[in-house]
Design a protein around this motif. Structure first.
Motif, PDB file in Angstrom:
ATOM      1  N   LEU A 182       7.132-103.930  28.347  1.00 17.70           N
ATOM      2  CA  LEU A 182       7.978-104.154  27.169  1.00 17.70           C
ATOM      3  C   LEU A 182       7.691-105.518  26.540  1.00 17.70           C
ATOM      4  CD1 LEU A 182      10.333-103.354  25.314  1.00 17.70           C
ATOM      5  CD2 LEU A 182      11.866-104.424  26.949  1.00 17.70           C
ATOM      6  N   SER A 192       4.155-105.913  25.115  1.00 15.55           N
ATOM      7  CA  SER A 192       4.016-105.134  23.875  1.00 15.55           C
ATOM      8  C   SER A 192       4.689-105.847  22.716  1.00 15.55           C
ATOM      9  CB  SER A 192       4.648-103.752  24.042  1.00 15.55           C
ATOM     10  OG  SER A 192       4.071-103.085  25.107  1.00 15.55           O
ATOM     11  N   VAL A 193       5.894-106.335  22.979  1.00  9.89           N
ATOM     12  CA  VAL A 193       6.638-107.047  21.930  1.00  9.89           C
ATOM     13  C   VAL A 193       5.836-108.258  21.460  1.00  9.89           C
ATOM     14  CG1 VAL A 193       8.638-108.571  21.604  1.00  9.89           C
ATOM     15  CG2 VAL A 193       8.962-106.313  22.566  1.00  9.89           C
ATOM     16  N   PHE A 233       2.422-107.246  19.688  1.00 12.29           N
ATOM     17  CA  PHE A 233       2.658-106.541  18.423  1.00 12.29           C
ATOM     18  C   PHE A 233       3.162-107.511  17.351  1.00 12.29           C
ATOM     19  CE2 PHE A 233       5.448-103.435  15.925  1.00 12.29           C
ATOM     20  CZ  PHE A 233       4.387-103.037  15.129  1.00 12.29           C
ATOM     21  N   ASP A 250      10.164-106.279   7.504  1.00 13.97           N
ATOM     22  CA  ASP A 250      10.981-105.067   7.388  1.00 13.97           C
ATOM     23  C   ASP A 250      12.041-105.125   8.484  1.00 13.97           C
ATOM     24  OD1 ASP A 250      12.074-102.583   7.195  1.00 13.97           O
ATOM     25  OD2 ASP A 250      10.171-101.481   7.328  1.00 13.97           O
ATOM     26  N   LEU A 251      13.287-105.195   8.062  1.00 15.51           N
ATOM     27  CA  LEU A 251      14.384-105.310   9.023  1.00 15.51           C
ATOM     28  C   LEU A 251      14.472-104.076   9.933  1.00 15.51           C
ATOM     29  CD1 LEU A 251      16.368-107.561   9.616  1.00 15.51           C
ATOM     30  CD2 LEU A 251      18.024-106.459   8.131  1.00 15.51           C
ATOM     31  N   ASN A 252      13.985-102.941   9.425  1.00 14.22           N
ATOM     32  CA  ASN A 252      14.013-101.718  10.259  1.00 14.22           C
ATOM     33  C   ASN A 252      13.207-101.918  11.534  1.00 14.22           C
ATOM     34  OD1 ASN A 252      15.481 -99.707   8.627  1.00 14.22           O
ATOM     35  ND2 ASN A 252      13.864-100.198   7.155  1.00 14.22           N
ATOM     36  N   LEU A 253      12.029-102.555  11.385  1.00 13.77           N
ATOM     37  CA  LEU A 253      11.157-102.757  12.545  1.00 13.77           C
ATOM     38  C   LEU A 253      11.755-103.793  13.489  1.00 13.77           C
ATOM     39  CD1 LEU A 253       8.489-102.215  14.020  1.00 13.77           C
ATOM     40  CD2 LEU A 253       7.475-104.042  12.703  1.00 13.77           C
ATOM     41  N   VAL A 262      14.853-104.683  13.838  1.00 18.00           N
ATOM     42  CA  VAL A 262      16.054-104.130  14.485  1.00 18.00           C
ATOM     43  C   VAL A 262      15.636-103.115  15.560  1.00 18.00           C
ATOM     44  CG1 VAL A 262      18.107-102.680  14.141  1.00 18.00           C
ATOM     45  CG2 VAL A 262      17.625-104.525  12.555  1.00 18.00           C
ATOM     46  N   ALA A 263      14.614-102.319  15.234  1.00 17.54           N
ATOM     47  CA  ALA A 263      14.133-101.326  16.207  1.00 17.54           C
ATOM     48  C   ALA A 263      13.656-102.021  17.474  1.00 17.54           C
ATOM     49  CB  ALA A 263      13.004-100.500  15.595  1.00 17.54           C
ATOM     50  N   MET A 264      12.888-103.096  17.295  1.00 16.37           N
ATOM     51  CA  MET A 264      12.365-103.818  18.463  1.00 16.37           C
ATOM     52  C   MET A 264      13.492-104.489  19.247  1.00 16.37           C
ATOM     53  SD  MET A 264       8.691-105.463  17.507  1.00 16.37           S
ATOM     54  CE  MET A 264       9.220-106.403  16.110  1.00 16.37           C
ATOM     55  N   LEU A 312      16.697-103.713  19.252  1.00 12.94           N
ATOM     56  CA  LEU A 312      17.550-102.702  19.883  1.00 12.94           C
ATOM     57  C   LEU A 312      16.886-102.133  21.142  1.00 12.94           C
ATOM     58  CD1 LEU A 312      20.308-101.738  18.860  1.00 12.94           C
ATOM     59  CD2 LEU A 312      19.201 -99.690  18.004  1.00 12.94           C
ATOM     60  N   PHE A 332      12.927-111.474  11.370  1.00 12.12           N
ATOM     61  CA  PHE A 332      12.846-111.045   9.973  1.00 12.12           C
ATOM     62  C   PHE A 332      12.921-112.258   9.035  1.00 12.12           C
ATOM     63  CE2 PHE A 332      15.322-110.052   6.113  1.00 12.12           C
ATOM     64  CZ  PHE A 332      14.444-109.201   5.477  1.00 12.12           C
TER      65      PHE A 332
END
Lengths: 257, 192
Positions: free
Chosen positions: A82, A85-86, A89, A119-122, A124-126, A128, A197
């Motif tokens: 994890l 990768s974080v 990436f 992109d806040l979606n990415l 937040v995804a990471m 979360l 972000f």
């Protein structure tokens, strides 16, 4: 001058699904990792090639940093899928954002490429994923009830009734602190995602402004700064994830023998 | 009065509903403004999962595995070299002990040999002395015998010479009885 908006731009649609410029950048990063991964998977050996040697050198430094947080190489290796990768990436995504053409090539008056971490979606995804997985690992490492007792300390409250009024008072306070812990878990997601972000978006805006003002040489120091910011943000995000994982998988106070 | 109160309660309920709706609309607009979108979020989640899978299975796992293998190899080599060093020092120690033992053994053998040699030499010396004494004794006896034989021979020879001389002097042949008397007288004279 083209200042990026908070929300990523939709470049085209696959059916109803919007494909944004940040997603294209994420795919570029995936493609880079895939090519690199195939090469490494084929060539990996005990006598390392130049690429393997470079990655091993980088990974070794990273693992030593991770060891300082976890205090144990075994734990580090358990969290590496994890956290590694974080880190990689975010790092590669941030550095891709500095390549020529990213943020400057437009399509239908929209940026064709944009750093994926803007992109806040990415983010937040990471965030979360990191926080959620830390809880899952914590549950497996500590045990369901012991882990639950970190947040909802009803067990301590029940036990306190036998010990007297001061113990009851302490248990009530601990129960309230447990609820604060739940809120802090939500804050973790917010702080992780918004920090990454905010930093990368601010960098992108800064670069856009600087390039718009003076196209040559002046943006160079800011680009170097962004290279550094890319590493720092990747480090901060991964280190915080590692801290969350380490804290979640360690036994709560009073449980240690 | 009562109806007014009901109207007021209904009005407050409606206003609460409206404010709730407004708040949700505001929240939605904030999220939309930030670009938060359910499907986009899921897509980015999938992107991150794909990246994680690629990074772990194609890059991090093989490399960390090789690093661990190399580390194990190095550790094993170090452990082996330590073992070899220990064995070497043990062998050297045992070799030295054996050499020392051999030296001690050799010294003992030398001492024993010297002792035996000295004893043998003494025995041989004594034997030789005895033999020499025997030989000397034998030689003496032989000399005595020879002397006696020589003396006898000499007497006989002397007697013969005397007979011859007398025969010549007398120029006559005397009988056997006279001859014998003369010889005996002559011999007596020789003995004296």
């Amino acid at each position: 001058m083209h200042i990026p908006t908070l929300a990523p731009d939709t470049i085209f649609r696959l059916g109803d699904f919007p494909i944004t410029n940040t997603m294209i950048n994420a795919w570029i990063a995936i493609l880079i990792f895939l090519i690199l991964g195939i090469i490494i998977k084929k060539r990996v050996s005990l006598k390392p090639s130049k690429i393997q040697n470079f990655i091993e050198y980088f990974l070794d430094i990273l693992l030593n940093y991770f060891d300082q947080v976890t205090g144990d190489r075994k734990k580090t290796m358990r969290f590496l899928p994890l956290v590694g990768s974080v880190f990689f990436f975010i790092l590669i995504s941030n550095w891709i954002g500095l390549l020529p053409g990213i943020g400057s090539i437009t399509w239908d008056n929209k940026m064709l490429f944009r750093p994926s971490n803007t992109d806040l979606n990415l983010t937040v995804a990471m965030a979360l994923t990191s926080v959620f997985l830390s809880h899952i690992m914590g549950l497996f490492a500590v045990g369901f009830f012991a882990y639950l007792n970190k947040f909802v300390q009803i067990g301590s409250l029940v036990k306190s009734f036998r010990k007297g009024p001061i113990a009851i008072f302490t248990a009530i306070i601990e129960l309230a602190v447990g609820f604060l812990e739940i809120i802090s878990e939500m804050a973790k997601v917010l702080s992780l995602s918004l920090r990454l972000f905010g930093n990368i978006f601010a960098g992108e805006v800064l670069m856009s402004v600087m390039i718009s003002l003076v196209a040559f040489l002046v943006p160079t120091p800011f680009m170097l700064l962004e290279v550094l910011v890319g590493v720092i943000q990747a480090g901060v995000f991964s280190m915080l994830t590692l801290v969350y994982l380490t804290v979640a998988t360690s036994k709560p106070h009073g449980e240690e023998t | 009065m009562f109806l007014n109160l009901i109207d007021m309660a209904l009005a407050s309920e409606e206003s609460a509903e409206v404010s709730g709706e407004l708040a949700s609309i505001a929240n939605e607009s904030v999220l939309t403004g930030l670009g938060i979108n359910g499907s986009m979020f899921l897509a980015q989640l999938v992107n991150f999962a794909v990246v994680s899978a690629i990074l772990w299975f194609l890059i991090l796992k093989p490399i960390t595995k090789k690093m661990a293998e190399r580390q194990k190899m190095i550790d094993d080599s170090i452990a082996n070299s330590k073992k070899i060093d220990e064995n070497l020092s043990k062998s050297e120690k045992s070799y030295q002990e054996k050499i020392d033992m051999a030296k001690v053994e050799a010294n003992k053998i030398m001492e024993k040999a010297n002792c035996e040699a000295s004893q043998t030499a003494d025995v041989l010396k004594a034997k030789a002395k005895k033999e020499i004494e025997g030989v000397v004794e034998q030689a003496r006896r032989n000399i005595q015998i020879e002397k006696e034989e020589v003396m006898l021979g000499l007497k006989k020879e002397t007697a013969d010479l005397m007979i011859l001389a007398l025969e010549k002097i007398l120029n006559e042949k005397i009988d056997l009885k006279k001859d014998k008397e003369l010889i005996e007288n002559a011999l007596k004279g020789v003995k004296d």
